[in-house]
Design an enzyme around this catalytic site. Structure first.
Site, PDB file in Angstrom:
ATOM      1  N   ASP A 173      15.323 -70.138 -34.789  1.00  0.00           N
ATOM      2  CA  ASP A 173      15.408 -71.538 -35.229  1.00  0.00           C
ATOM      3  C   ASP A 173      16.739 -71.776 -35.939  1.00  0.00           C
ATOM      4  O   ASP A 173      17.474 -70.831 -36.213  1.00  0.00           O
ATOM      5  CB  ASP A 173      14.221 -71.868 -36.148  1.00  0.00           C
ATOM      6  CG  ASP A 173      13.905 -73.353 -36.153  1.00  0.00           C
ATOM      7  OD1 ASP A 173      14.648 -74.136 -35.541  1.00  0.00           O
ATOM      8  OD2 ASP A 173      12.899 -73.741 -36.777  1.00  0.00           O
ATOM      9  N   HIS A 316      10.687 -79.112 -26.188  1.00  0.00           N
ATOM     10  CA  HIS A 316      10.881 -79.514 -27.591  1.00  0.00           C
ATOM     11  C   HIS A 316      12.322 -79.907 -27.896  1.00  0.00           C
ATOM     12  O   HIS A 316      12.568 -80.946 -28.509  1.00  0.00           O
ATOM     13  CB  HIS A 316      10.421 -78.371 -28.501  1.00  0.00           C
ATOM     14  CG  HIS A 316      10.635 -78.637 -29.961  1.00  0.00           C
ATOM     15  ND1 HIS A 316      10.114 -79.739 -30.596  1.00  0.00           N
ATOM     16  CD2 HIS A 316      11.328 -77.947 -30.910  1.00  0.00           C
ATOM     17  CE1 HIS A 316      10.461 -79.703 -31.877  1.00  0.00           C
ATOM     18  NE2 HIS A 316      11.205 -78.633 -32.097  1.00  0.00           N
TER      19      HIS A 316
HETATM   20  C1  HEM Z   1      14.895 -77.303 -32.525  1.00  0.00           C
HETATM   21  C2  HEM Z   1      10.729 -75.052 -33.518  1.00  0.00           C
HETATM   22  C3  HEM Z   1       9.046 -79.093 -35.629  1.00  0.00           C
HETATM   23  C4  HEM Z   1      13.163 -81.348 -34.543  1.00  0.00           C
HETATM   24  C5  HEM Z   1      13.920 -76.347 -32.615  1.00  0.00           C
HETATM   25  C6  HEM Z   1      14.011 -75.006 -32.105  1.00  0.00           C
HETATM   26  C7  HEM Z   1      12.840 -74.377 -32.385  1.00  0.00           C
HETATM   27  C8  HEM Z   1      11.999 -75.313 -33.076  1.00  0.00           C
HETATM   28  C9  HEM Z   1      12.463 -72.943 -32.051  1.00  0.00           C
HETATM   29  C10 HEM Z   1      15.205 -74.417 -31.363  1.00  0.00           C
HETATM   30  C11 HEM Z   1      16.236 -73.876 -32.271  1.00  0.00           C
HETATM   31  C12 HEM Z   1      17.287 -74.838 -32.697  1.00  0.00           C
HETATM   32  O1  HEM Z   1      17.883 -75.533 -31.864  1.00  0.00           O
HETATM   33  O2  HEM Z   1      17.532 -74.913 -33.896  1.00  0.00           O
HETATM   34  C13 HEM Z   1       9.909 -75.971 -34.160  1.00  0.00           C
HETATM   35  C14 HEM Z   1       8.567 -75.687 -34.600  1.00  0.00           C
HETATM   36  C15 HEM Z   1       8.094 -76.813 -35.202  1.00  0.00           C
HETATM   37  C16 HEM Z   1       9.150 -77.814 -35.133  1.00  0.00           C
HETATM   38  C17 HEM Z   1       7.834 -74.374 -34.408  1.00  0.00           C
HETATM   39  C18 HEM Z   1       6.764 -77.088 -35.859  1.00  0.00           C
HETATM   40  C19 HEM Z   1       6.031 -76.173 -36.424  1.00  0.00           C
HETATM   41  C20 HEM Z   1      10.021 -80.042 -35.525  1.00  0.00           C
HETATM   42  C21 HEM Z   1       9.915 -81.382 -36.051  1.00  0.00           C
HETATM   43  C22 HEM Z   1      11.071 -82.027 -35.718  1.00  0.00           C
HETATM   44  C23 HEM Z   1      11.906 -81.079 -35.012  1.00  0.00           C
HETATM   45  C24 HEM Z   1       8.734 -81.937 -36.844  1.00  0.00           C
HETATM   46  C25 HEM Z   1      11.493 -83.457 -36.007  1.00  0.00           C
HETATM   47  C26 HEM Z   1      10.729 -84.485 -35.940  1.00  0.00           C
HETATM   48  C27 HEM Z   1      13.984 -80.437 -33.934  1.00  0.00           C
HETATM   49  C28 HEM Z   1      15.347 -80.727 -33.549  1.00  0.00           C
HETATM   50  C29 HEM Z   1      15.840 -79.570 -32.956  1.00  0.00           C
HETATM   51  C30 HEM Z   1      14.775 -78.585 -33.006  1.00  0.00           C
HETATM   52  C31 HEM Z   1      16.102 -82.031 -33.766  1.00  0.00           C
HETATM   53  C32 HEM Z   1      17.241 -79.364 -32.385  1.00  0.00           C
HETATM   54  C33 HEM Z   1      17.300 -79.901 -30.974  1.00  0.00           C
HETATM   55  C34 HEM Z   1      18.679 -79.753 -30.413  1.00  0.00           C
HETATM   56  O3  HEM Z   1      19.608 -80.317 -31.004  1.00  0.00           O
HETATM   57  O4  HEM Z   1      18.835 -79.080 -29.404  1.00  0.00           O
HETATM   58  N1  HEM Z   1      12.673 -76.517 -33.201  1.00  0.00           N
HETATM   59  N2  HEM Z   1      10.223 -77.256 -34.488  1.00  0.00           N
HETATM   60  N3  HEM Z   1      11.222 -79.894 -34.895  1.00  0.00           N
HETATM   61  N4  HEM Z   1      13.678 -79.144 -33.602  1.00  0.00           N
HETATM   62 FE1  HEM Z   1      11.937 -78.218 -33.988  1.00  0.00          FE
END
Ligand code: HEM
Length: 451
Positions: A173, A316
């Site tokens: 992450d 996601h």
């Molecule tokens: C990216 C996990 C909840 C927004 C990611 C990544 C993972 C991840 C593994 C990819 C790594 C990265 O690009 O940094 C999770 C998990 C969640 C969760 C397990 C809940 C338990 C959320 C929530 C939001 C969110 C609630 C916003 C409403 C984002 C965004 C990215 C991201 C904006 C980057 C996307 C990009 O720019 O490519 N998340 N996330 N995530 N997540 Fe989550």
């Protein structure tokens, strides 16, 4: 961007760069005595609050324990700050927003202290070790005495060893964050460059620039969510629905790993499936010059609107940052969350059942809650029609955190050999509640908040 022109000594440290310590405590409290609280904040607590300049200083001694502070709308009122910050969702609070966010109706899954809606403020305390956090907390609560009452606390911790930096499902992450003009010294390949006012209030790019009270300059709205993760249940789902290619060459374990990677849009190593659709490439996952260098578009004959062979529209990272699917409309956030709870035990994996709670203490910063966290949750992750304009008009929910009020969710595009197939999904991530706070500038903490 050519580096820092924002006054980094006036911006709390967690907002633009994150405190990034292995341990972090979220301490929620109610204010009982505003004059006493203000006096203690001004004279005793303030010197411990960590600014951005302290975090980026390369010649300063390391900071053993870091502190950031934020208040919700009732908290500011309690402190006699009656200005309207011009954010309707901040004003109403997250309890009132829960149903709209897609939480199970009536906040049935919320932890009672957050559901009770008595919080006024939160201390975010970060360090390498819990003892230092508790020592500072002890000091603060002793100073504050009866002027506050503890409402709730949540302890976050990085995972350790090979899992350092990975969230509880196992995925790396904290890879993709926007570059903030006026702060970032470089823009990495694939990184979005955004106005500072997408994250900070009352600066260039804030849609309410000039209309908000002057003291909100260099502050930011903090969206907090306690998101429980059901790890053994997630893993079992992947195994039960393991993907298989037409030549049937994938093992069940490989098919499960591929399905998980397609749900996130990245392999557990962080390598984007848009670049490495069928086989992980850990070297790319670990390389900041490569791991964000994609936009879901590819040369002909690839068609971004009909082809999900690389990344599903519902993945996601595609739901939360659609890149070439949709021009950026200022819906970026700065993420500063941390996992909480212990690693999943062997016994839990064996029983395919969660026995102790774990998840993500999610924090995002944005200048408008409804353009940032709330928009990504509601208009993107929860909306089965997003991204529009694709050959399948219903890409489905974000399989990781998209919500449907506790009812069944679905995602399509997850099977590259049968992209029309809808996968029915249980909730692997469940909201335990949260709140919307305002994280003021260093100067605003002194005036008007502690005045
Ligand atoms: C990216 C996990 C909840 C927004 C990611 C990544 C993972 C991840 C593994 C990819 C790594 C990265 O690009 O940094 C999770 C998990 C969640 C969760 C397990 C809940 C338990 C959320 C929530 C939001 C969110 C609630 C916003 C409403 C984002 C965004 C990215 C991201 C904006 C980057 C996307 C990009 O720019 O490519 N998340 N996330 N995530 N997540 Fe989550």
């Amino acid at each position: 961007t050519n580096g820092t022109f924002l006054p980094v000594d006036d911006i709390q440290g967690d907002i633009l760069i994150g405190m990034k310590k292995p341990k972090q405590l979220f301490f929620f409290y109610q204010i009982n005595d505003a004059p006493m609280f203000k006096a203690v904040l001004r004279r005793l607590i303030y010197p411990f609050i960590t600014s951005t300049s302290q975090l980026i200083c390369t010649t300063c001694p390391p900071i053993k324990v870091m502190l950031n502070v934020a208040w919700n709308a009732p908290g500011l009122k309690k402190l006699n700050v009656f200005d309207d910050l011009l954010d309707p969702h901040f004003n109403l609070g997250q309890v009132a927003d829960a149903d709209a966010l897609g939480d199970v109706p009536g906040r049935k899954t919320w932890v009672p202290p957050l559901a009770a809606n008595k919080t006024h403020g939160v201390f975010l305390i970060a360090s390498d070790d819990d003892a230092a956090i508790l020592a500072l907390l002890n000091q603060i609560t002793t100073w504050l005495g009866t002027s506050i009452t503890e409402i709730y606390r949540l302890s976050g911790a990085h995972r350790t060893g090979a899992m350092e930096g990975h969230e509880h499902f196992g995925f790396l992450d904290g890879i993709s964050q926007p570059a903030v003009a006026g702060f970032a010294t470089s823009v990495m390949p694939g990184q979005s460059l955004i106005f500072p006012g997408t994250i900070l209030t009352n600066v260039l790019g804030d849609p309410n620039l000039g209309a908000r009270p002057g003291w909100t300059k260099h502050g930011s709205f903090l969206a907090f969510r306690q998101l429980q993760q059901f790890v053994p249940e997630f893993d079992q789902y992947l195994l039960n629905n393991a993907l298989n290619d037409p030549s049937a060459s994938l093992t069940v374990a490989q098919g499960a790993e591929l399905l998980g990677a397609r749900m996130v849009g990245r392999w557990k190593s962080g390598a984007p499936i848009d670049l490495h659709p069928l086989v992980d490439n850990p070297a790319v996952g670990a390389d900041p010059n490569q791991n964000n260098n994609f936009d879901f578009n590819h040369p002909l004959p690839f068609n971004i609107n009909t082809d999900q062979k690389r990344c599903p529209w519902s993945a996601h990272i595609r739901k939360t940052n659609p890149r070439a699917d949709q021009p950026s409309l200022g819906n970026h956030i700065m993420r500063a969350g941390i996992p909480y709870g212990r690693d999943t035990t062997k016994a839990e994996f064996k029983a395919n059942k969660t026995r102790t709670e774990r998840g993500l203490a999610f924090v995002s910063y944005q200048s408008v809650i409804d353009n940032g966290y709330r928009f990504q949750q509601k208009a993107w992750a929860n909306d089965i029609n997003f991204v529009p304009g694709k050959s399948d008009p219903t890409p489905g929910h974000d399989p990781i955190f998209g919500q449907n009020g506790g009812s069944t969710r679905f995602s399509s595009g997850l099977d590259p050999w049968n992209p029309a197939k809808d996968f029915k999904l249980k909730d692997f991530v469940v909201s335990r509640g949260g709140e919307y706070f305002f994280s003021p500038s260093m100067s605003a903490i002194l005036n008007p908040i502690a005045l």
